[in-house]
Write a protein that holds these residues in place. Structure first.
Motif, PDB file in Angstrom:
ATOM      1  N   TYR A 109      36.982  57.627  56.748  1.00 38.19           N
ATOM      2  CA  TYR A 109      36.317  58.404  55.698  1.00 38.19           C
ATOM      3  C   TYR A 109      35.233  59.324  56.258  1.00 38.19           C
ATOM      4  O   TYR A 109      35.003  60.399  55.731  1.00 38.19           O
ATOM      5  N   ARG A 110      34.576  58.907  57.331  1.00 35.61           N
ATOM      6  CA  ARG A 110      33.518  59.728  57.914  1.00 35.61           C
ATOM      7  C   ARG A 110      34.087  60.958  58.620  1.00 35.61           C
ATOM      8  O   ARG A 110      33.565  62.058  58.492  1.00 35.61           O
ATOM      9  N   THR A 111      35.180  60.785  59.346  1.00 33.88           N
ATOM     10  CA  THR A 111      35.702  61.851  60.193  1.00 33.88           C
ATOM     11  C   THR A 111      36.859  62.617  59.557  1.00 33.88           C
ATOM     12  O   THR A 111      36.909  63.836  59.626  1.00 33.88           O
ATOM     13  N   TYR A 112      37.768  61.883  58.928  1.00 31.16           N
ATOM     14  CA  TYR A 112      39.022  62.496  58.498  1.00 31.16           C
ATOM     15  C   TYR A 112      39.164  62.661  56.988  1.00 31.16           C
ATOM     16  O   TYR A 112      40.132  63.268  56.535  1.00 31.16           O
ATOM     17  N   GLY A 113      38.243  62.127  56.191  1.00 30.26           N
ATOM     18  CA  GLY A 113      38.372  62.112  54.738  1.00 30.26           C
ATOM     19  C   GLY A 113      38.601  63.471  54.105  1.00 30.26           C
ATOM     20  O   GLY A 113      39.544  63.673  53.328  1.00 30.26           O
ATOM     21  N   GLU A 114      37.738  64.439  54.425  1.00 29.43           N
ATOM     22  CA  GLU A 114      37.841  65.780  53.826  1.00 29.43           C
ATOM     23  C   GLU A 114      39.118  66.484  54.280  1.00 29.43           C
ATOM     24  O   GLU A 114      39.791  67.136  53.483  1.00 29.43           O
ATOM     25  N   LYS A 115      39.442  66.336  55.538  1.00 28.53           N
ATOM     26  CA  LYS A 115      40.634  67.000  56.086  1.00 28.53           C
ATOM     27  C   LYS A 115      41.900  66.455  55.443  1.00 28.53           C
ATOM     28  O   LYS A 115      42.849  67.198  55.170  1.00 28.53           O
ATOM     29  N   VAL A 116      41.942  65.151  55.172  1.00 30.10           N
ATOM     30  CA  VAL A 116      43.103  64.540  54.525  1.00 30.10           C
ATOM     31  C   VAL A 116      43.294  65.132  53.131  1.00 30.10           C
ATOM     32  O   VAL A 116      44.418  65.460  52.738  1.00 30.10           O
TER      33      VAL A 116
END
Length: 129
Positions: A109-116
């Motif tokens: 959620y910290r690193t990939y959340g927005e990109k997903v």
């Protein structure tokens, strides 16, 4: 040292009293004091001798948040894998993505959340069914 003396500058032997205002900063979790006479910084030690610090400015201006090449390469590889996984099936849940990427929930959620979310919405719009 008697009770009135707080510490002594190791360079000019200036005695700091407890009532005196002292310019104290913390560098790397250690107390650093600037001597008003010789204008040099020294590392305060409660027991033992105080040490002069020559490169205090270097310590203060050290870069924070350095990025390591291995972790950056891992992120790039995971983003490519994410893109491939969501391209083949955009309905995959976050839990399934975490298992396939082999990362923790916090890191996901910290690193990939927005990109997903972005990738999922992109492939959702492109789907025919």
């Amino acid at each position: 040292m008697d009770n009135k003396i707080f510490t002594v500058c190791p360079n000019c032997t200036y005695e700091f009293s407890k009532k005196q205002k002292i310019a104290i900063t913390f560098v790397g979790g250690k107390m650093v004091i600037k001597c008003p006479l010789c204008k040099r910084y020294f590392k305060y030690k409660e027991f033992g001798k105080n040490e002069i610090i020559e490169d205090i400015e270097k310590l203060k201006d050290r870069k924070k948040g350095l990025k390591y090449k291995a972790s950056e390469d891992k992120k790039k590889a995971n983003f490519k894998l994410l893109d491939k996984l969501l391209y083949s099936n955009y309905k995959l849940t976050n839990k399934e993505l975490m298992e396939r990427l082999e990362i923790s929930e916090t890191e996901f959620y910290r690193t990939y959340g927005e990109k997903v979310k972005e990738i999922r919405s992109k492939y959702m719009q492109q789907s025919l069914f």
